[in-house]
Scaffold this active site. Structure first.
Site, PDB file in Angstrom:
ATOM      1  N   HIS A  99       0.847  -1.192   0.000  1.00  0.00           N
ATOM      2  CA  HIS A  99       0.000   0.000   0.000  1.00  0.00           C
ATOM      3  C   HIS A  99       0.877   1.233   0.000  1.00  0.00           C
ATOM      4  O   HIS A  99       1.972   1.236   0.550  1.00  0.00           O
ATOM      5  CB  HIS A  99      -0.955   0.012   1.194  1.00  0.00           C
ATOM      6  CG  HIS A  99      -0.289  -0.215   2.524  1.00  0.00           C
ATOM      7  ND1 HIS A  99       0.092  -1.468   2.952  1.00  0.00           N
ATOM      8  CD2 HIS A  99       0.074   0.640   3.498  1.00  0.00           C
ATOM      9  CE1 HIS A  99       0.656  -1.372   4.150  1.00  0.00           C
ATOM     10  NE2 HIS A  99       0.663  -0.094   4.496  1.00  0.00           N
ATOM     11  N   HIS A 101       0.844   5.177   1.059  1.00  0.00           N
ATOM     12  CA  HIS A 101       0.189   6.225   1.836  1.00  0.00           C
ATOM     13  C   HIS A 101       0.295   7.538   1.048  1.00  0.00           C
ATOM     14  O   HIS A 101       1.390   7.893   0.575  1.00  0.00           O
ATOM     15  CB  HIS A 101       0.913   6.438   3.166  1.00  0.00           C
ATOM     16  CG  HIS A 101       0.968   5.245   4.081  1.00  0.00           C
ATOM     17  ND1 HIS A 101       0.169   5.118   5.188  1.00  0.00           N
ATOM     18  CD2 HIS A 101       1.763   4.131   4.058  1.00  0.00           C
ATOM     19  CE1 HIS A 101       0.452   3.989   5.825  1.00  0.00           C
ATOM     20  NE2 HIS A 101       1.424   3.373   5.152  1.00  0.00           N
TER      21      HIS A 101
END
Ligand code: DGP
Length: 113
Positions: A99, A101
Site C-alpha cells: 500500500h 500512503h
C-alpha cells in the site's frame, strides 16, 4: 477468502471509506490518519510488499502512480503531498499487503526516518 486485512477491505467484507476505485486498484481513507488527508492506495491483486514487485506485476505499480496525482487532485492537495510505502520490520510495515500512503493537508515534517 484470504486472511489479509486489505484483501477483505477490497472485497467489501470490511467497511472502508473509498476515494477511488478501478479495475486494478482501490484507494480509501486510513483508519488512523497521520495527516489531515491520509489515503491508502492498494493493488487489488495481493502483493505483500515492495519486495513482491516483479516485471510481471509492475504495470499495476505504474498504474498506481498514474492514479495518485488524480487522487491527490480530487483530495485538493494543491500544495503538495507525500507518498510513502513501508516495507518489512525496519520499515514499520503493519499490514502485509502493498500500500502507498498519500499524506497531505498540512506542512509535513522534513524528517524521513
Ligand atoms: P503500514 O504501517 O505502512 O503497514 O500502514 C498500514 C496502515 O493501515 C496504517 O496507517 C493504518 C491502516 N489501517 C489498519 N487497519 C485498517 C483498517 O481496518 N481500515 C483502514 N481504513 N485502515 C487501516
Amino acid at each position: 477468502m484470504s486472511d489479509c486485512l486489505f484483501c477483505k477491505i477490497i472485497a467489501g467484507a470490511i467497511p472502508s471509506n473509498p476515494v477511488y476505485e478501478d479495475e486494478w486498484i482501490y484507494a480509501f481513507r486510513d483508519i488512523a490518519p497521520q495527516a489531515p488527508t491520509h489515503i491508502l492506495v492498494v493493488p487489488k491483486a495481493h502483493i505483500a510488499d515492495v519486495n513482491g514487485i516483479t516485471e510481471e506485476n509492475s504495470a499495476i505499480i505504474a498504474h498506481i502512480f498514474t492514479a495518485i496525482p488524480q487522487i491527490a487532485r480530487a483530495a485538493e492537495l494543491t500544495d503538495g503531498y507525500r507518498v510513502v510505502t513501508n516495507c518489512g520490520v525496519h520499515g514499520c510495515q503493519s499490514v502485509q499487503h502493498l500500500h502507498f500512503h498519500i499524506l497531505g493537508g498540512r506542512q509535513l515534517s522534513g524528517e524521513m526516518g
